[in-house]
Design a protein around this motif. Structure first.
Motif, mmCIF file in Angstrom:
data_model
loop_
_atom_site.group_PDB
_atom_site.id
_atom_site.type_symbol
_atom_site.label_atom_id
_atom_site.label_comp_id
_atom_site.label_asym_id
_atom_site.label_seq_id
_atom_site.Cartn_x
_atom_site.Cartn_y
_atom_site.Cartn_z
ATOM 1 N N ALA A 121 0.829 -1.208 0.000
ATOM 2 C CA ALA A 121 0.000 0.000 0.000
ATOM 3 C C ALA A 121 0.860 1.253 0.000
ATOM 4 O O ALA A 121 0.559 2.240 -0.680
ATOM 5 C CB ALA A 121 -0.930 -0.010 1.216
ATOM 6 N N CYS A 122 1.951 1.213 0.754
ATOM 7 C CA CYS A 122 2.879 2.351 0.813
ATOM 8 C C CYS A 122 3.510 2.600 -0.551
ATOM 9 O O CYS A 122 3.602 3.751 -1.002
ATOM 10 C CB CYS A 122 3.952 2.078 1.862
ATOM 11 S SG CYS A 122 5.220 3.357 1.993
ATOM 12 N N ILE A 123 3.922 1.534 -1.235
ATOM 13 C CA ILE A 123 4.560 1.670 -2.548
ATOM 14 C C ILE A 123 3.586 2.249 -3.563
ATOM 15 O O ILE A 123 3.929 3.163 -4.331
ATOM 16 C CB ILE A 123 5.096 0.308 -3.022
ATOM 17 C CG1 ILE A 123 6.317 -0.092 -2.188
ATOM 18 C CG2 ILE A 123 5.444 0.354 -4.513
ATOM 19 C CD1 ILE A 123 6.805 -1.497 -2.457
ATOM 20 N N VAL A 124 2.359 1.737 -3.578
ATOM 21 C CA VAL A 124 1.358 2.235 -4.532
ATOM 22 C C VAL A 124 1.024 3.699 -4.239
ATOM 23 O O VAL A 124 0.970 4.533 -5.153
ATOM 24 C CB VAL A 124 0.078 1.367 -4.479
ATOM 25 C CG1 VAL A 124 -1.036 2.014 -5.313
ATOM 26 C CG2 VAL A 124 0.370 -0.034 -4.986
ATOM 27 N N ALA A 125 0.821 4.024 -2.962
ATOM 28 C CA ALA A 125 0.507 5.411 -2.596
ATOM 29 C C ALA A 125 1.652 6.339 -2.972
ATOM 30 O O ALA A 125 1.440 7.434 -3.506
ATOM 31 C CB ALA A 125 0.212 5.501 -1.099
ATOM 32 N N SER A 126 2.885 5.906 -2.718
ATOM 33 C CA SER A 126 4.058 6.713 -3.063
ATOM 34 C C SER A 126 4.124 6.943 -4.568
ATOM 35 O O SER A 126 4.337 8.073 -5.025
ATOM 36 C CB SER A 126 5.331 6.022 -2.577
ATOM 37 O OG SER A 126 6.478 6.703 -3.030
ATOM 38 N N GLY A 127 3.943 5.880 -5.350
ATOM 39 C CA GLY A 127 4.013 6.006 -6.794
ATOM 40 C C GLY A 127 2.970 6.955 -7.350
ATOM 41 O O GLY A 127 3.268 7.793 -8.217
ATOM 42 N N LEU A 128 1.736 6.852 -6.864
ATOM 43 C CA LEU A 128 0.667 7.709 -7.364
ATOM 44 C C LEU A 128 0.888 9.165 -6.961
ATOM 45 O O LEU A 128 0.674 10.088 -7.761
ATOM 46 C CB LEU A 128 -0.686 7.211 -6.848
ATOM 47 C CG LEU A 128 -1.121 5.832 -7.368
ATOM 48 C CD1 LEU A 128 -2.446 5.422 -6.743
ATOM 49 C CD2 LEU A 128 -1.219 5.823 -8.890
ATOM 50 N N LEU A 129 1.328 9.387 -5.716
ATOM 51 C CA LEU A 129 1.591 10.753 -5.268
ATOM 52 C C LEU A 129 2.740 11.382 -6.063
ATOM 53 O O LEU A 129 2.671 12.549 -6.458
ATOM 54 C CB LEU A 129 1.913 10.768 -3.774
ATOM 55 C CG LEU A 129 0.724 10.571 -2.828
ATOM 56 C CD1 LEU A 129 1.209 10.320 -1.409
ATOM 57 C CD2 LEU A 129 -0.199 11.786 -2.861
ATOM 58 N N HIS A 130 3.792 10.612 -6.318
ATOM 59 C CA HIS A 130 4.922 11.120 -7.101
ATOM 60 C C HIS A 130 4.487 11.431 -8.531
ATOM 61 O O HIS A 130 4.959 12.418 -9.125
ATOM 62 C CB HIS A 130 6.062 10.101 -7.118
ATOM 63 C CG HIS A 130 6.970 10.178 -5.936
ATOM 64 N ND1 HIS A 130 8.005 11.081 -5.851
ATOM 65 C CD2 HIS A 130 7.002 9.474 -4.779
ATOM 66 C CE1 HIS A 130 8.645 10.918 -4.701
ATOM 67 N NE2 HIS A 130 8.048 9.949 -4.027
ATOM 68 N N LEU A 131 3.607 10.603 -9.083
ATOM 69 C CA LEU A 131 3.143 10.828 -10.451
ATOM 70 C C LEU A 131 2.353 12.127 -10.553
ATOM 71 O O LEU A 131 2.609 12.965 -11.431
ATOM 72 C CB LEU A 131 2.283 9.653 -10.912
ATOM 73 C CG LEU A 131 1.627 9.809 -12.288
ATOM 74 C CD1 LEU A 131 2.674 10.029 -13.369
ATOM 75 C CD2 LEU A 131 0.748 8.610 -12.595
ATOM 76 N N VAL A 132 1.397 12.300 -9.651
ATOM 77 C CA VAL A 132 0.583 13.519 -9.680
ATOM 78 C C VAL A 132 1.454 14.740 -9.403
ATOM 79 O O VAL A 132 1.270 15.808 -10.006
ATOM 80 C CB VAL A 132 -0.579 13.431 -8.671
ATOM 81 C CG1 VAL A 132 -1.429 14.697 -8.719
ATOM 82 C CG2 VAL A 132 -1.458 12.219 -8.981
ATOM 83 N N TYR A 133 2.430 14.588 -8.514
ATOM 84 C CA TYR A 133 3.389 15.673 -8.239
ATOM 85 C C TYR A 133 4.124 16.076 -9.511
ATOM 86 O O TYR A 133 4.240 17.272 -9.828
ATOM 87 C CB TYR A 133 4.368 15.218 -7.158
ATOM 88 C CG TYR A 133 5.728 15.878 -7.215
ATOM 89 C CD1 TYR A 133 5.927 17.175 -6.761
ATOM 90 C CD2 TYR A 133 6.824 15.187 -7.747
ATOM 91 C CE1 TYR A 133 7.181 17.774 -6.819
ATOM 92 C CE2 TYR A 133 8.072 15.773 -7.803
ATOM 93 C CZ TYR A 133 8.251 17.069 -7.343
ATOM 94 O OH TYR A 133 9.480 17.655 -7.416
ATOM 95 N N SER A 134 4.640 15.096 -10.243
ATOM 96 C CA SER A 134 5.390 15.389 -11.465
ATOM 97 C C SER A 134 4.521 16.101 -12.489
ATOM 98 O O SER A 134 4.965 17.053 -13.151
ATOM 99 C CB SER A 134 5.946 14.093 -12.063
ATOM 100 O OG SER A 134 6.846 13.467 -11.175
ATOM 101 N N MET A 135 3.268 15.653 -12.626
ATOM 102 C CA MET A 135 2.366 16.265 -13.596
ATOM 103 C C MET A 135 2.024 17.695 -13.192
ATOM 104 O O MET A 135 1.967 18.596 -14.044
ATOM 105 C CB MET A 135 1.091 15.424 -13.719
ATOM 106 C CG MET A 135 1.336 13.989 -14.153
ATOM 107 S SD MET A 135 2.141 13.847 -15.758
ATOM 108 C CE MET A 135 0.853 14.445 -16.825
ATOM 109 N N CYS A 136 1.789 17.916 -11.903
ATOM 110 C CA CYS A 136 1.486 19.268 -11.420
ATOM 111 C C CYS A 136 2.682 20.197 -11.627
ATOM 112 O O CYS A 136 2.517 21.359 -12.017
ATOM 113 C CB CYS A 136 1.113 19.232 -9.938
ATOM 114 S SG CYS A 136 -0.604 18.808 -9.607
#
Length: 291
Positions: A66-81
């Motif tokens: 769960a931590c890995i998936v949450a980290s990946g999604l947060l990093h992705l949205v961060y990069s796009m923003c």
């Protein structure tokens, strides 16, 4: 916080300022650039991850996944923003707002979720760093943030800063509580991003290749430098450095950015920006409490 941990975070700030400067030059490549740099990161760091897993292993359970998936999604949205912010506003607005909001929220998260106790000098240091970042990027003319042209940068920078705080707290939990290695966590997070982006890349191959024309060297550089800067931060956390200190200290990248502007780009550094640099240094000293 030890001198070794502090040195790692300061080096991370230097690398971070460098790759952000490169990413700004490819801002208009958007999603294609995020996907390309992520692919480079996954490929380049795979041997290191294999070595880590072979010699140390990794806990595999529900919370870790769960931590890995949450980290990946947060990093992705961060990069796009971040890429979106760079397209619609100036670097001197988006970057300081993002990097100023991030440590503030990260430290609050560390106090509330990780049980780290705030200190009076630590809180003063946090305030000094946030104010210093604002002065560095406005040269003391803070009123510029009220200008219509800067509002978009404030909005996207604030959103990016909130995402920085989110992934910093999640990743700190993974390293400090769940025992996931820094290199492994960052690589797995990048792999999640790549898996999410892969369908878009396949559907829009022609458009992605066109957007990346002339930007491949930048993607390689960002793909190599961005994980390295963050791995150093996670490693410092894994060595016991408190998140409430590490998160603001890494914002020394703003001071490095100002020095890059002065020494490399020959930008003007007035009294306001110089005062901001001093505030950042003072804030780091107050926050770190190095021994």
């Amino acid at each position: 916080m030890s001198w070794l941990s502090l040195s790692m975070v300061v080096l991370a700030a230097l690398i971070h300022a460098t790759w952000n400067l490169l990413a700004k030059r490819a801002a208009h490549a958007g999603t294609a650039f995020v996907a390309a740099s992520t692919l480079v990161a996954c490929t380049a760091y795979a041997p290191w991850v294999v070595w880590e897993l072979t010699h140390g292993g990794m806990p595999v359970n529900g919370p870790v996944l769960a931590c890995i998936v949450a980290s990946g999604l947060l990093h992705l949205v961060y990069s796009m923003c971040l890429q979106k912010g760079y397209r619609v506003a100036d670097l001197s607005v988006v970057y300081p707002v993002a990097r100023g909001t991030g440590p503030l929220l990260s430290s609050i998260g560390a106090f509330v979720l990780l049980g780290e106790a705030p200190s009076a000098h630590g809180l003063l240091g946090l305030v000094a760093i946030v104010l210093g970042i604002g002065l560095i990027c406005t040269d003391g003319r803070l009123a510029m943030f009220r200008q219509p042209s800067a509002l978009a940068g404030v909005r996207w920078g604030g959103a990016t800063g909130a995402l920085i705080a989110g992934y910093t707290v999640v990743d700190a939990y993974g390293v400090k509580v769940l025992g996931v290695g820094a290199v492994v966590l960052d690589w797995c997070s990048n792999l999640v991003r790549l898996c999410v982006l892969a369908p878009w890349m396949l559907r829009n191959r022609a458009a992605a290749l066109a957007a990346m024309r002339g930007h491949w060297a930048l993607a390689v550089a960002v793909g190599l430098l961005s994980p390295l800067s963050y791995i150093l931060v996670l490693a410092a956390l894994g060595m016991g450095a408190p998140l409430s200190v590490v998160a603001p200290t890494r914002e020394m990248s703003m001071m490095v950015g100002a020095l890059f502007g002065l020494l490399i780009l020959r930008e003007r550094v007035g009294p306001g920006r110089a005062a901001g640099c001093v505030l950042v240094v003072v804030g780091v000293v107050l926050l770190s409490g190095v021994r």
